[in-house]
Scaffold this motif. Structure first.
Motif, PDB file in Angstrom:
ATOM      1  N   UNK A 180      15.710   4.458 -25.875  1.00 59.97           N
ATOM      2  CA  UNK A 180      15.976   4.483 -24.449  1.00 59.97           C
ATOM      3  C   UNK A 180      14.963   3.551 -23.790  1.00 59.97           C
ATOM      4  N   UNK A 181      15.479   2.659 -22.947  1.00 54.24           N
ATOM      5  CA  UNK A 181      14.640   1.668 -22.262  1.00 54.24           C
ATOM      6  C   UNK A 181      14.355   2.147 -20.844  1.00 54.24           C
ATOM      7  N   UNK A 182      13.062   2.181 -20.493  1.00 59.27           N
ATOM      8  CA  UNK A 182      12.653   2.589 -19.155  1.00 59.27           C
ATOM      9  C   UNK A 182      11.890   1.446 -18.488  1.00 59.27           C
ATOM     10  N   UNK A 183      12.477   0.798 -17.478  1.00 56.46           N
ATOM     11  CA  UNK A 183      11.776  -0.265 -16.762  1.00 56.46           C
ATOM     12  C   UNK A 183      10.652   0.291 -15.891  1.00 56.46           C
ATOM     13  N   UNK A 184       9.550  -0.427 -15.848  1.00 54.44           N
ATOM     14  CA  UNK A 184       8.447  -0.113 -14.939  1.00 54.44           C
ATOM     15  C   UNK A 184       8.162  -1.407 -14.179  1.00 54.44           C
ATOM     16  N   UNK A 185       8.515  -1.416 -12.906  1.00 57.19           N
ATOM     17  CA  UNK A 185       8.499  -2.661 -12.135  1.00 57.19           C
ATOM     18  C   UNK A 185       7.196  -2.957 -11.418  1.00 57.19           C
ATOM     19  N   UNK A 186       6.372  -1.934 -11.170  1.00 58.32           N
ATOM     20  CA  UNK A 186       5.114  -2.187 -10.453  1.00 58.32           C
ATOM     21  C   UNK A 186       4.183  -0.996 -10.640  1.00 58.32           C
ATOM     22  N   UNK A 187       2.959  -1.158 -10.162  1.00 55.98           N
ATOM     23  CA  UNK A 187       1.998  -0.063 -10.178  1.00 55.98           C
ATOM     24  C   UNK A 187       1.017  -0.135 -11.331  1.00 55.98           C
ATOM     25  N   UNK A 188       0.080   0.813 -11.359  1.00 57.11           N
ATOM     26  CA  UNK A 188      -0.989   0.794 -12.356  1.00 57.11           C
ATOM     27  C   UNK A 188      -0.499   0.903 -13.798  1.00 57.11           C
ATOM     28  N   UNK A 189       0.562   1.697 -14.041  1.00 60.28           N
ATOM     29  CA  UNK A 189       1.079   1.822 -15.412  1.00 60.28           C
ATOM     30  C   UNK A 189       1.684   0.503 -15.875  1.00 60.28           C
ATOM     31  N   UNK A 190       2.410  -0.173 -14.998  1.00 60.11           N
ATOM     32  CA  UNK A 190       2.962  -1.494 -15.332  1.00 60.11           C
ATOM     33  C   UNK A 190       1.820  -2.462 -15.640  1.00 60.11           C
TER      34      UNK A 190
END
Length: 136
Positions: free
Chosen positions: A93-103
């Protein structure tokens, strides 16, 4: 041109148990099979990766282009993907992370492994998204 290049990388990856030469020699790559957002067709993309525990991390860098790669649009529409890693093939399963500290933390892992990722960020005004792949 990019399609021909990718086709050669994919063939080399599959013929050599996940190893490729040239500009990617020594780097860990995976093959990501996505389902087309519009076409529904299966598409395969060779991508560099970093590891974050059990999770695999890839970036929608498109070498610093101003637009996201097609595969990124596909995973946003259809997050169930197939991953080829070395000699193993599995669903994820692909989960995009577009911004923020985790990205930022995850993108930093890619930069540590492949400094070219830092250069990609300087070529574009967009924040390059990362995608986390987790086994289904």
């Amino acid at each position: 041109m990019a399609e021909d290049f990718n086709t050669k990388i994919i063939a080399e990856f599959r013929a050599n148990q996940g190893r490729v030469g040239g500009p990617f020699e020594g780097a860990e790559l995976l093959l990501l099979t996505t389902t087309g957002a519009k076409s529904g067709a299966q598409r395969v993309s060779p991508l560099a990766l970093a590891r974050d525990g059990e999770r695999l991390v890839i970036a929608a860098s498109k070498a610093g282009a101003d637009t996201n790669p097609d595969w990124y649009h596909n995973v946003r529409a259809n997050p169930e993907v197939t991953v080829e890693l070395g000699t193993e093939t599995f669903r994820a399963v692909a989960t995009p992370i577009e911004s923020g500290p985790e990205r930022d933390r995850l993108y930093g892992k890619l930069v540590e492994l492949m400094p070219g990722f830092a250069e990609y960020e300087t070529k574009t005004d967009r924040v390059i998204p990362v995608v986390v792949l987790e086994r289904a």
